[in-house]
Enzyme design. Structure first.
Site, short mmCIF file in Angstrom:
data_model
loop_
_atom_site.label_atom_id
_atom_site.label_comp_id
_atom_site.label_asym_id
_atom_site.label_seq_id
_atom_site.Cartn_x
_atom_site.Cartn_y
_atom_site.Cartn_z
N ARG A 291 0.78 -1.16 0.06
CA ARG A 291 -0.07 -0.02 0.01
C ARG A 291 1.05 1.25 0.06
O ARG A 291 0.50 2.17 -0.56
CB ARG A 291 -0.91 -0.02 1.21
N LYS B 232 -2.67 6.48 1.28
CA LYS B 232 -2.55 6.73 2.65
C LYS B 232 -1.56 8.35 2.86
O LYS B 232 -0.35 8.01 2.98
CB LYS B 232 -2.05 5.79 3.59
N GLU C 293 -16.28 6.59 3.66
CA GLU C 293 -15.95 6.03 4.94
C GLU C 293 -15.75 7.14 5.89
O GLU C 293 -16.39 8.29 5.80
CB GLU C 293 -14.41 5.38 4.87
C1 LIG Z 1 -5.42 3.77 7.58
C2 LIG Z 1 -6.87 4.13 7.14
C3 LIG Z 1 -8.05 3.03 7.15
C4 LIG Z 1 -7.76 1.77 7.79
O1 LIG Z 1 -6.86 1.04 7.28
P1 LIG Z 1 -6.06 -0.25 8.08
O2 LIG Z 1 -5.09 -0.95 7.12
O3 LIG Z 1 -7.23 -1.17 8.41
O4 LIG Z 1 -5.37 0.36 9.51
C5 LIG Z 1 -9.14 3.48 6.84
N1 LIG Z 1 -9.10 4.59 6.08
C6 LIG Z 1 -8.23 5.64 6.37
C7 LIG Z 1 -8.76 6.72 5.47
C8 LIG Z 1 -7.08 5.59 6.56
O5 LIG Z 1 -6.19 6.40 6.48
#
Ligand SMILES: *Cc1c(COP(=O)(O)O)cnc(C)c1O
Length: 341
Positions: A82, A184, A220
């Protein structure tokens, strides 16, 4: 190895400096060897690309002690890939994925005295990240980068049980339709700060973001993906190309299908179908699943039948199965648990 004298069960989610962090620098088109260092501070140009144009990406994962006393972490290869996807979108060099996993292992091993003991509920949170470090004033990608991994012990997410939270439908948008919602990047968080502060001021725990184009579909929250459960026991999770692909959510979908025999749908989820769901949860590394009891859409309350006292029954089963896999109580799928020592 002797543990640090820390009150593990009273730790919060905050930064505590630990002994070692990993650093690798990218310069003249190549990554250097990388090494563990003890200095927690960074010195760089006042004009560094990260400071002026927010060229920075990150990851988050945990190391913890299993029931039989091993230190492990959960699917770090997915964080590595990722981060590579995030790097490509922000015109940054990819940090090799095998080196990423190795760096995580080195940091955990070097800070083993900070890994909370089994049963404390606490974990060692790992923060890999990368940023453009050389001076850039005309807008363009940096040519020098730093990749780092630090570790900080964090407390149990739920102290005294997982109480369902209340969230509001946000008038602010998190990610543009063809923007950066799927990576991210720090920039996605910078613009969510005002929205979360105002949600807290109005008494809500989190924001539910909608798709900005039509404002009819659920995306989300600021840092977690949604899982819903229908009244007939189906798991539903929103599909959109501006959602961050949560590793926890992907793992829960696998657990739902392969361990619990549940039907799972990944599809567009409309705001006006929320009232038909039986359960709702937020998934991410920090909490695994936080139950949502209520969504407030501009004064209109949508209360899930699971209520405000405890997790819904299917959410709870998902939570217990995945945490059981993580803690070594339930057999894990091949490659999910990486043993460090
Ligand atoms: C990090 C993150 C998540 C959760 O991801 P995980 O890999 O399960 O920790 C969900 N939404 C956003 C916007 C994020 O930055």
């Amino acid at each position: 190895m002797e543990k640090k004298n820390i009150d593990w069960s009273n730790l919060g989610f905050g930064y505590m400096e630990t002994d070692y962090r990993y650093v690798s620098n990218f310069k003249n088109g190549a990554w250097d060897e990388g090494a563990l260092i003890t200095d927690a501070n960074i010195t760089m140009s006042e004009c560094a690309c990260v400071l002026q144009y927010a060229q920075t990406i990150f990851e988050g994962l945990k190391a913890y002690t299993t029931e039989d006393g091993h230190i492990v972490c959960f699917r770090p290869d997915l964080n590595a890939s990722r981060l590579a996807d995030s790097a490509k979108r922000l015109e940054m060099p990819v940090f090799p994925e095998d080196k990423f996993v190795d760096a995580v292992k080195q940091v955990v091993k070097a800070n083993a005295s900070y890994v909370p003991p089994f049963g404390s509920g606490a974990t060692l949170y790992l923060r890999p990240y990368m940023f453009g470090s050389n001076a850039v004033i005309g807008v363009k990608p940096a040519t020098e980068y730093q990749f780092r991994v630090f570790a900080t012990p964090v407390g149990p997410y739920f102290k005294g049980g997982a109480k369902p939270i209340t969230i509001r439908v946000s008038d602010f948008d998190r990610a543009a339709p063809n923007g950066t919602g799927h990576i991210k990047a720090g920039l996605n968080y910078a613009m969510s700060l005002h929205a979360i502060v105002s949600a807290h001021e109005e008494g809500y725990d989190e924001n539910m973001y909608l798709d900005p184009q039509t404002r009819t579909k659920v995306e989300e929250t600021g840092g977690a993906n949604f899982l819903f459960v229908t009244k007939d026991g189906k798991v539903v999770t929103p599909k959109s190309n501006s959602i961050l692909p949560s590793i926890t959510r992907r793992s829960l979908v696998y657990v739902a299908k392969e361990y619990l025999g549940l039907e799972v749908e990944e599809r567009e989820v409309y705001l006006d179908e929320l009232k038909d769901f039986a359960e709702c949860g937020l998934c991410g590394t920090a909490a695994v699943i936080s139950p949502v009891g209520k969504v407030v859409d501009h004064g209109k309350e949508i209360c899930f039948p699971s209520g405000m006292e405890e997790m819904g029954p299917i959410t709870k089963k998902l939570y217990e199965t995945l945490t059981g896999i993580q803690m070594g109580k339930i057999e894990a799928p091949e490659g999910w648990i990486v043993t460090i020592e």
